[in-house]
Scaffold this active site. Sequence first.
Site, short mmCIF file in Angstrom:
data_model
loop_
_atom_site.label_atom_id
_atom_site.label_comp_id
_atom_site.label_asym_id
_atom_site.label_seq_id
_atom_site.Cartn_x
_atom_site.Cartn_y
_atom_site.Cartn_z
N ASP A 29 23.61 10.87 1.89
CA ASP A 29 23.60 12.29 1.52
C ASP A 29 25.01 12.80 1.72
O ASP A 29 25.86 12.08 2.26
CB ASP A 29 22.59 13.07 2.38
CG ASP A 29 21.99 14.24 1.61
OD1 ASP A 29 22.76 15.03 1.03
OD2 ASP A 29 20.75 14.37 1.58
N HIS B 59 22.89 15.03 -4.49
CA HIS B 59 23.08 14.77 -3.04
C HIS B 59 24.04 13.62 -2.80
O HIS B 59 23.81 12.80 -1.90
CB HIS B 59 21.73 14.48 -2.37
CG HIS B 59 20.93 15.72 -2.06
ND1 HIS B 59 21.20 16.51 -0.97
CD2 HIS B 59 19.91 16.31 -2.72
CE1 HIS B 59 20.34 17.53 -0.97
NE2 HIS B 59 19.55 17.43 -2.02
N GLU C 298 16.85 17.85 -6.25
CA GLU C 298 17.83 18.93 -6.17
C GLU C 298 19.17 18.63 -6.84
O GLU C 298 20.22 19.07 -6.35
CB GLU C 298 18.07 19.31 -4.69
CG GLU C 298 16.83 19.83 -4.02
CD GLU C 298 17.05 20.29 -2.58
OE1 GLU C 298 16.55 21.36 -2.23
OE2 GLU C 298 17.73 19.58 -1.82
N TRP D 126 6.96 16.98 -2.38
CA TRP D 126 7.50 17.77 -1.25
C TRP D 126 7.50 19.26 -1.54
O TRP D 126 7.39 20.07 -0.64
CB TRP D 126 8.91 17.29 -0.90
CG TRP D 126 10.00 17.63 -1.88
CD1 TRP D 126 10.27 17.01 -3.06
CD2 TRP D 126 10.97 18.68 -1.75
NE1 TRP D 126 11.34 17.60 -3.67
CE2 TRP D 126 11.79 18.62 -2.90
CE3 TRP D 126 11.21 19.66 -0.78
CZ2 TRP D 126 12.86 19.52 -3.11
CZ3 TRP D 126 12.28 20.54 -1.00
CH2 TRP D 126 13.07 20.46 -2.14
N TRP E 115 14.16 16.26 8.62
CA TRP E 115 15.51 16.56 8.16
C TRP E 115 16.32 16.97 9.39
O TRP E 115 15.76 17.48 10.37
CB TRP E 115 15.48 17.67 7.10
CG TRP E 115 14.69 17.24 5.92
CD1 TRP E 115 13.41 17.63 5.58
CD2 TRP E 115 15.07 16.28 4.92
NE1 TRP E 115 13.00 16.98 4.44
CE2 TRP E 115 14.00 16.15 4.02
CE3 TRP E 115 16.22 15.52 4.71
CZ2 TRP E 115 14.04 15.30 2.92
CZ3 TRP E 115 16.27 14.67 3.61
CH2 TRP E 115 15.18 14.57 2.73
#
Length: 692
Positions: free
Chosen positions: A195, A274, A330, A396, A471
């Site tokens: 990430d 990411h 994302e 999610w 996370w």
Amino acid sequence: MKLLHHIRLIVLLAALCGCGLTGSGQTIIPTPQEYSVGKDFFHINDNTSLYTNLKGSEKSNLEEYLSSLPSPFNQGVQNYKKQQSNSIVFALSPSRFHESQEGYTLFVNTQQIIITASTSDGLFYGLQSLLQLMRPHPKKGFQVVCCAINDKPRFDYRGIMLNVSRHFRSVDFIKKQIDVLARYKINRLHLHLTDAAGWRLEIKKYPRLTEFAAWRPVAKWKEWWFAKDGRQYCEEGTEGAYGGYYTQNEIRDLVKYAASRHITIIPEIEMPGHSEEVLAAYPELACNGNSRPGGEFCIGNEATFTFLEEVLTEVMELFPSEYIHIGGDEANRKVWESCPRCQTRMKASGLKESSQLQSYLIHRIEKFLNQHGRKLLGWDEIIEGGLAPNATVMSWRGEEGGIKAVRAGQQTVMTPGSHCYFDAYQDAPYTQPEAIGGYLPLSKVYAYDPVPQGLTAEESKLIYGVQANLWAEYIPSDEQYEYMMYPRVMALAEVGWTLPEHKSYKDFHAKALKEVEWLQSQGYHPFPLKNETGHRPESLKPAEHLAIGKKVTYNAPYHPSYPAQGESALTDGARGDWTYSDGNWQGFISRQRLDVTIDLDSITELHSIEADFIQVVGPEVFLPCEVIISVSNDGKQFTELLHIRRQAERNPAVDFKKYGWQGKTQARYVRYQARAGKTYGGWIFTDEVIIN
Ligand SMILES: [Zn+2]
């Protein structure tokens, strides 16, 4: 071994006891499906012998695990002989009694403990139940209550995700967690290895990923992420460099360690978003070759696919898991819209929208993984633009993605943020270390059912299981990782293993209290459940006040994503809990203000007008910077009762404050205005305007 004889004994014991399944005295997490308990005890001492008919690597796996346990488990396991007293037997017995791969029976009488299963997985889980039943004997060794357990999991996939990118964690730390995940019969450990905050896996072909992209000059994630001069990386070995990575040898060791505890490690390599850290190290893979490009790979560039396939080739050599997680979440698709190479790719492939470009990448990567005998797992954005044909979806953003996937005939793992994101606060925020926001107490994790209502029986079968995600933006230390995980992992384990009809939060809570003590005794740092504050007191019972049921006129609209109960939300008595997203807080972003007028129907004597606001800095929800309360008799001419101005502050990260007027006046109309500041983002949330 006379297996059938033992099965009959189990049935007999069960019939004799007629005990309930989850009732008092049941001490195992997750709760077994069938459990009957007797009165006597088996005594485990140094003379207790262990036997098995497992062979080869399965036997050595068991031995390796047993060697980590206290005596007599660490004294080796012998090849199965005819029944002996004072023994613990692990009997592999392919039979119709164990239709589940991970099912087992555990039978304890005063002479013997016998675990039977059709796979070594089942034997391992029988052993885990046994370990949880053991109590220290007053004089010597341990005692185990005589019992019969017949058990199997509800779901095949029971996972935990650890984010080791935002804050790197050592191999020893991961092993320590694997030990306790195995105890709760969790069977998947998903590692978020890449990430923006750092790449964590040695890739021989791309050394810059770990020489450079694994290190940042600022340890604290929030400071690094919001740094004024942009997010920086630095060379390994630079003074103050913060980060780390796993060498390939460490990964092989970790995978083996997990396997001997019947846990499969699933690696996640993020794409196409990411990936800021990758593009900092290899800027030629970004759109237009930008040096500070954001986090998206250029999908128009063939070099991107060469890179991803070469990385995945090394990943597949290291991780034998059936699934490889490719992220997929994302991505900022706008960057592809202004990139000539991406536009050329879209035209050549007949793609109309940028979501289809993402889907192009996912399909191509899936094909590559499938050619190598692996399956693709991804966050639910992989559905958009067309789902890859053999992919499994991790849902999610609520359950919708998962529902779409199973309706399309594809497997899904449920992991909705509402119930499975362990980075949320587990208790009243003011009692907790800084977290990202939200409120996910143990009871809410426990209440989750991964099979959404309204699915057909066929669709329900495609719910592969459940996963919780930790996370780690706000979790810098080992201790805090554990604090956020436990005891919520126990609740997740029971969601994944135990049938809903055998669940009871009251019983579970009692077990979890004891288990927290056990974890502490073993050197873990769980949240001290016995000190739990619980729900926001205001949310537990409806408020009573003069404006209940009165008409509210919105001079600025509430946001459709956070309507609470719509136009009645601010005068219905329903108060919010510790998170703005619980459905009782109403959200405002339009012109960054709340502006409502409440009609009390007639001129009324007033003594107080007040409203509570919530601040959660991460998602830019702030306490108001200006509050105006005014009243009127005709709804046109208003008189100001209160006018407050204040500066927005980022600290504390989560806060609750009441802004109101007290005094004595008479009026029919009450106007409440609250405005966000200009310094930070502009969400305003309140749950009720209380008038007395
Ligand atoms: Zn591009």
